[in-house]
Write an enzyme that holds these catalytic residues in place. Sequence first.
Site, mmCIF file in Angstrom:
data_model
loop_
_atom_site.group_PDB
_atom_site.id
_atom_site.type_symbol
_atom_site.label_atom_id
_atom_site.label_comp_id
_atom_site.label_asym_id
_atom_site.label_seq_id
_atom_site.Cartn_x
_atom_site.Cartn_y
_atom_site.Cartn_z
ATOM 1 N N CYS A 180 43.503 73.936 17.319
ATOM 2 C CA CYS A 180 42.339 74.830 17.388
ATOM 3 C C CYS A 180 42.810 76.241 17.753
ATOM 4 C CB CYS A 180 41.343 74.331 18.427
ATOM 5 S SG CYS A 180 40.955 72.584 18.227
ATOM 6 N N ARG B 279 22.882 76.839 25.846
ATOM 7 C CA ARG B 279 23.744 77.269 26.955
ATOM 8 C C ARG B 279 24.501 78.553 26.633
ATOM 9 N NH1 ARG B 279 26.664 72.727 28.005
ATOM 10 N NH2 ARG B 279 24.657 72.048 28.807
ATOM 11 N N CYS C 234 47.720 69.518 24.136
ATOM 12 C CA CYS C 234 46.868 68.871 23.115
ATOM 13 C C CYS C 234 47.482 69.027 21.726
ATOM 14 C CB CYS C 234 45.473 69.499 23.127
ATOM 15 S SG CYS C 234 44.367 68.726 21.935
ATOM 16 N N CYS D 254 25.793 67.144 23.167
ATOM 17 C CA CYS D 254 25.965 68.562 23.476
ATOM 18 C C CYS D 254 26.880 69.110 22.393
ATOM 19 C CB CYS D 254 26.595 68.705 24.860
ATOM 20 S SG CYS D 254 27.087 70.390 25.273
ATOM 21 N N CYS E 145 28.632 64.771 32.060
ATOM 22 C CA CYS E 145 28.977 65.061 30.667
ATOM 23 C C CYS E 145 30.490 64.957 30.528
ATOM 24 C CB CYS E 145 28.512 66.475 30.339
ATOM 25 S SG CYS E 145 29.031 67.044 28.716
ATOM 26 N N CYS F 85 42.311 77.952 21.328
ATOM 27 C CA CYS F 85 42.450 77.164 22.557
ATOM 28 C C CYS F 85 43.766 77.381 23.290
ATOM 29 C CB CYS F 85 42.271 75.689 22.230
ATOM 30 S SG CYS F 85 42.198 74.675 23.720
ATOM 31 N N CYS G 232 30.528 68.533 34.056
ATOM 32 C CA CYS G 232 31.147 68.261 32.759
ATOM 33 C C CYS G 232 32.663 68.161 32.903
ATOM 34 C CB CYS G 232 30.778 69.388 31.803
ATOM 35 S SG CYS G 232 31.505 69.177 30.175
HETATM 36 N N1 SAM Z 1 39.469 68.581 23.494
HETATM 37 C C1 SAM Z 1 38.081 68.431 23.446
HETATM 38 C C2 SAM Z 1 37.476 68.960 22.177
HETATM 39 O O1 SAM Z 1 38.032 69.875 21.595
HETATM 40 O O2 SAM Z 1 36.416 68.472 21.791
HETATM 41 C C3 SAM Z 1 37.356 69.024 24.610
HETATM 42 C C4 SAM Z 1 37.733 70.325 25.227
HETATM 43 S S1 SAM Z 1 37.455 71.804 24.288
HETATM 44 C C5 SAM Z 1 38.295 72.939 25.266
HETATM 45 C C6 SAM Z 1 35.719 72.118 24.374
HETATM 46 C C7 SAM Z 1 35.169 73.342 23.650
HETATM 47 O O3 SAM Z 1 35.423 74.506 24.413
HETATM 48 C C8 SAM Z 1 35.705 73.678 22.292
HETATM 49 O O4 SAM Z 1 35.108 72.922 21.290
HETATM 50 C C9 SAM Z 1 35.336 75.134 22.156
HETATM 51 O O5 SAM Z 1 34.065 75.281 21.551
HETATM 52 C C10 SAM Z 1 35.292 75.632 23.585
HETATM 53 N N2 SAM Z 1 36.417 76.535 23.850
HETATM 54 C C11 SAM Z 1 37.708 76.183 23.992
HETATM 55 N N3 SAM Z 1 38.490 77.271 24.196
HETATM 56 C C12 SAM Z 1 37.665 78.339 24.177
HETATM 57 C C13 SAM Z 1 37.879 79.743 24.321
HETATM 58 N N4 SAM Z 1 39.080 80.247 24.495
HETATM 59 N N5 SAM Z 1 36.815 80.558 24.264
HETATM 60 C C14 SAM Z 1 35.581 80.054 24.080
HETATM 61 N N6 SAM Z 1 35.326 78.736 23.927
HETATM 62 C C15 SAM Z 1 36.346 77.886 23.967
HETATM 63 C C1 DTB Z 2 31.743 74.354 25.715
HETATM 64 O O1 DTB Z 2 31.074 74.557 24.682
HETATM 65 N N1 DTB Z 2 32.367 75.301 26.385
HETATM 66 C C2 DTB Z 2 33.078 74.735 27.504
HETATM 67 C C3 DTB Z 2 32.668 73.245 27.452
HETATM 68 N N2 DTB Z 2 31.897 73.173 26.270
HETATM 69 C C4 DTB Z 2 33.685 72.199 27.527
HETATM 70 C C5 DTB Z 2 34.503 75.034 27.501
HETATM 71 C C6 DTB Z 2 34.790 76.526 27.521
HETATM 72 C C7 DTB Z 2 36.253 76.725 27.601
HETATM 73 C C8 DTB Z 2 36.620 78.162 27.694
HETATM 74 C C9 DTB Z 2 38.078 78.383 27.675
HETATM 75 C C10 DTB Z 2 38.842 77.786 28.804
HETATM 76 O O2 DTB Z 2 38.437 77.900 29.986
HETATM 77 O O3 DTB Z 2 39.928 77.246 28.531
HETATM 78 FE FE1 SF4 Z 3 42.712 70.253 21.973
HETATM 79 FE FE2 SF4 Z 3 41.784 72.625 22.735
HETATM 80 FE FE3 SF4 Z 3 41.253 71.726 20.305
HETATM 81 FE FE4 SF4 Z 3 40.086 70.538 22.431
HETATM 82 S S1 SF4 Z 3 39.765 72.627 21.741
HETATM 83 S S2 SF4 Z 3 41.032 69.518 20.664
HETATM 84 S S3 SF4 Z 3 41.750 70.761 23.922
HETATM 85 S S4 SF4 Z 3 43.290 72.229 21.095
#
Ligand code: SAM
Ligand code: DTB
Ligand code: SF4
Length: 331
Positions: free
Chosen positions: A60, A264, A56, A192, A132, A63, A100
Amino acid sequence: MEPRAVRHDWTREEIQGLYELPFLDLVFQAAEVHRTHHNAREVQVCSLLSIKTGGCPEDCGYCSQSVHHQTGVEVQPLLQVEEVIAAAERAKEAGATRFCMGAAWREVRDNRAFERVLEMVRAVRSMDLEVCCTLGMLTEAQAEKLKEAGLYAYNHNIDTSPENYSSVCSTRTIEDRLDTLEAARNAGLTVCCGGILGLGENDGDRVGMLHTLATLQHHPESVPINSLVQIEGTPFAGNPEVSVWDFIRTIAVARITMPKAMVRLAAGRLNLSREAQALAFLAGANSIFAGEKLLTTPNPEFNEDLEFLSHLGMRGKLPDVGEKTPAQCCS
Ligand code: SAM
Ligand code: DTB
Ligand code: SF4
């Protein structure tokens, strides 16, 4: 004003006041609100599937899937529709009522990949699951296509307070996030939207995040509260662990300020004791992600969760897949 009315005019000071209440007073108040608006014995069981993993372009800081961090997550191109159907069948069989699908995209593009996602949505919708998606930014026209395909909810988190946003992600702004949420809302999708604790934020940022959500014109129908799952190679790896008390406080304040939303208990449950999770349910959480994997990180297994819920005398909530329009509940 009626004490249980849904409000959209919360001041930041009021929310700060709630956050600072003595812990048990806060939990008690949240439990009262929860029991006024929801069946407190029901928990929504959601399942997550990463349909496109890694690579990606966003940065973030939490991530595993950003190209800006070396995390060892393997890039996986967009899954085939059949693979998604198989995963949704397994999730339904295991007891999930909401499915989801997450893609590591910065934004949705009008291309064949999006067409395939629309097919996935149609297929999962036909299985009587709430569907979702979380696909990054999108336009209203794209949101409308998802809605037509049968999408129920769009997940797009604001993650933190407006002031702290730039220290979490520099490749977009919180306004970009709010624009996407508006596009999803205008297309008639349910929203959400929540955030993460553990990003180096202070209590004021947690209050700011909840204030942003609770003063939206329509509250999100679903508010995921994630606790950071630390990923080696990301800037937030090594952050101090989130205090369980703060996590539950955040859930309780979300419950009080957005009474009708599903709150959640999202990522981070493997670091929470079952007793702490039970306290989170008392404080108003009524939804979980179940299944051994979130997107790229581990999570409790379905069976263990179902046993736990049954131990508490709780049961899974049925999906909202009837003919009624879903979004109207939280206005
Ligand atoms: N790329 C899309 C976006 O960012 O909207 C969707 C996927 S993203 C992984 C969805 C959400 O997962 C993020 O907004 C964040 O709140 C949560 N998330 C991602 N990585 C995480 C982590 N390591 N620990 C906790 N929550 C995480
Ligand atoms: C949200 O708030 N948490 C979920 C879902 N929406 C998409 C994602 C959590 C991701 C946790 C880190 C991972 O598994 O990479
Ligand atoms: Fe990309 Fe992860 Fe950010 Fe979603 S949370 S936009 S997958 S870097």
